[in-house]
Each structure stands twice: as structure tokens, then as C-alpha cells.
Scaffold this active site. Sequence first.
Site, PDB file in Angstrom:
ATOM      1  N   PRO A  53       0.791  -1.266  -0.230  1.00 25.08           N
ATOM      2  CA  PRO A  53       0.099  -0.022   0.130  1.00 25.08           C
ATOM      3  C   PRO A  53       0.838   1.310  -0.292  1.00 25.08           C
ATOM      4  CG  PRO A  53       0.057  -0.931   2.170  1.00 25.08           C
ATOM      5  CD  PRO A  53       0.678  -1.701   1.350  1.00 25.08           C
ATOM      6  N   CYS A  54       1.636   1.368  -0.991  1.00 26.24           N
ATOM      7  CA  CYS A  54       2.156   2.907  -1.162  1.00 26.24           C
ATOM      8  C   CYS A  54       1.416   4.032  -1.088  1.00 26.24           C
ATOM      9  CB  CYS A  54       3.279   2.581  -2.304  1.00 26.24           C
ATOM     10  SG  CYS A  54       2.524   2.374  -3.916  1.00 26.24           S
TER      11      CYS A  54
END
Length: 295
Positions: free
Chosen positions: A258-259
Site C-alpha cells: 500500500p504505497c
Amino acid sequence: MKIEIFIEQRVNSMNQKKIDYYRIEKAIHYIRQHFRQQPSLDEVAAVVNVSAFHFQRMFTEWAGVSPKKFMQYISVEYAKDLLKADNSKLLDVAYQTGLSGTGRLHDLFVNIEGMTPGEYKNGGADLAINYSFADSPFGQLIVASTVKGICHMFFEEDQDRAVHDLRSRFPKACFSQVTDKRQQKALSIFQEDWRQLKNIKLHLAGTPFQLKVWQSLLKIPMGALVTYGGVAKNISNPTAFRAVGTAIGCNPVAFLIPCHRVVQASGKMGGYMWGENKKSAIIGWEAAKLKYSTS
């Protein structure tokens, strides 16, 4: 004849979902540009050329909350408020809360296995990679896997470009357009009840530093945001926030790693490989889903 009608209806339904998402993304872009004026429902609906009634229903079905509530989630002020929560101890909150229910997402079932130095250096020689295309709440994506796990997942509408980008990452690998169980398991992340998921394995090519950063991102619960500096601090290298930003920008697996949950210290969304509008959409969608599932 019944089968043909069913297939046609299914295709039409999938196409309509795509159109709806593009309208939502366009609406989000407009809201991001004008949130300080708090545009009305009628105004935003007019931007995407649908009636206010239809837009309200379409948006609520997509996000689980009304457009007005969603506007609060994706605005810069939402990010600022979240970053200032708990006396600037958001990093601790992000890693220590969310240990139950839907908030405890990635660290429950996503594991990274780095490719060997040989695999990393030789462009994927001797690697057999399956790939397929799928629709997500945020547009079409390509997902690819080896026997060890997911190695690539990108948002991309142009299938030829998607395959070209995949092949450029592993120029010596053997590719097959095949949907396998590893891909299906990874795509199940978009289901509503993430608690029913089994382990998702990732098989990634990256430097030791990149893998360390990506591992850190997996510990950020859904609905939480951290800064680049916060991630650097978590990997015990607090001055390396610029290097952290570079590593985050090289993330080869959209959404699973989940950048999108990393933002600037100012509260602004910051860059995203697949565009800031999509990043805002994902952040708002997660916040809305989390609030909706716990309310």
C-alpha cells in the site's frame, strides 16, 4: 440463445462498472481541485454529465458513503487531521492499532519473498511468469505471478502497454497469458470481507533496501496514513526519507503493497505511480469502507 444473452449482459455490466469508475475518478479530480469551495452535489454531478440523483446513488454504491462524506475523506484536510492525530504519534498508532477486524489487513496475509540475486540480475531468466487482466474498483490492471507468488501488479488500461511494461521488467522470462490461483487469491483483496482471505505471497525483484521499505509498508493498516519520514524512521534509518521515497516509487505491486498510504508531511497526497487522482480515490475508498464496516 440464453447463454449469449447472459454473456452480453455480463459484458455490459462490466463495461458499465468501468464507466462508473471513470466518472468517479473524474469527480474526485474535480473535488480535489475545488474542495475548498465545497462544491454541491449538483455541481459535481454536472461535471460527470449525470443527474444529481444518479450520481448520489452511483457514488454511494461505489464508496459505501455519500459524496459529501467522501469529500471529507479525500481532501487535504483529511490527511492533515490524520497526520496530527494522537499528538503526532500516528506512526505508532498505525502499527499498533488495526490489530483486529478489517483494519488489520496486509500484515495478516501478505508475505514477501525476494528473488535471488541471480534472478534479479539476469532479467528473470528461467522464470516462468503467468499474467492476466482484471477489473478492479480503480480500473483495469495486469497481475503476474511466478510459482512463488505475485511478481507484478499494475493499473493499466492499455493491455499492449501493460504487457510491454511487464516484459521490460523481466526481459528473459518465459510468459504465458494464464490466470492461476495465485492471481485469483491476490485479486480477492478487493472483496469486502478481507478477513476471509488466505495467505497472499509476493515474489519480488528488488534491492535489500527496497524489500525492507516494502515490508514496512505492509504494516500500515487500512485507513491509516504515514509520511515518508515516518517510514524511514520505522526501518531505523530516519535520514533516508528521500531514498525511501525512491523505493516506494519502485513498488511493483499496486495496492497489495500500500504505497498509496504514504503522504507528504504537509498532508498533501504526494506522487503516485498511477496518478494522484487514483491515489486519492484509493485512500478515500479505504477510509469509507473502514468507517462503513465499523459503523
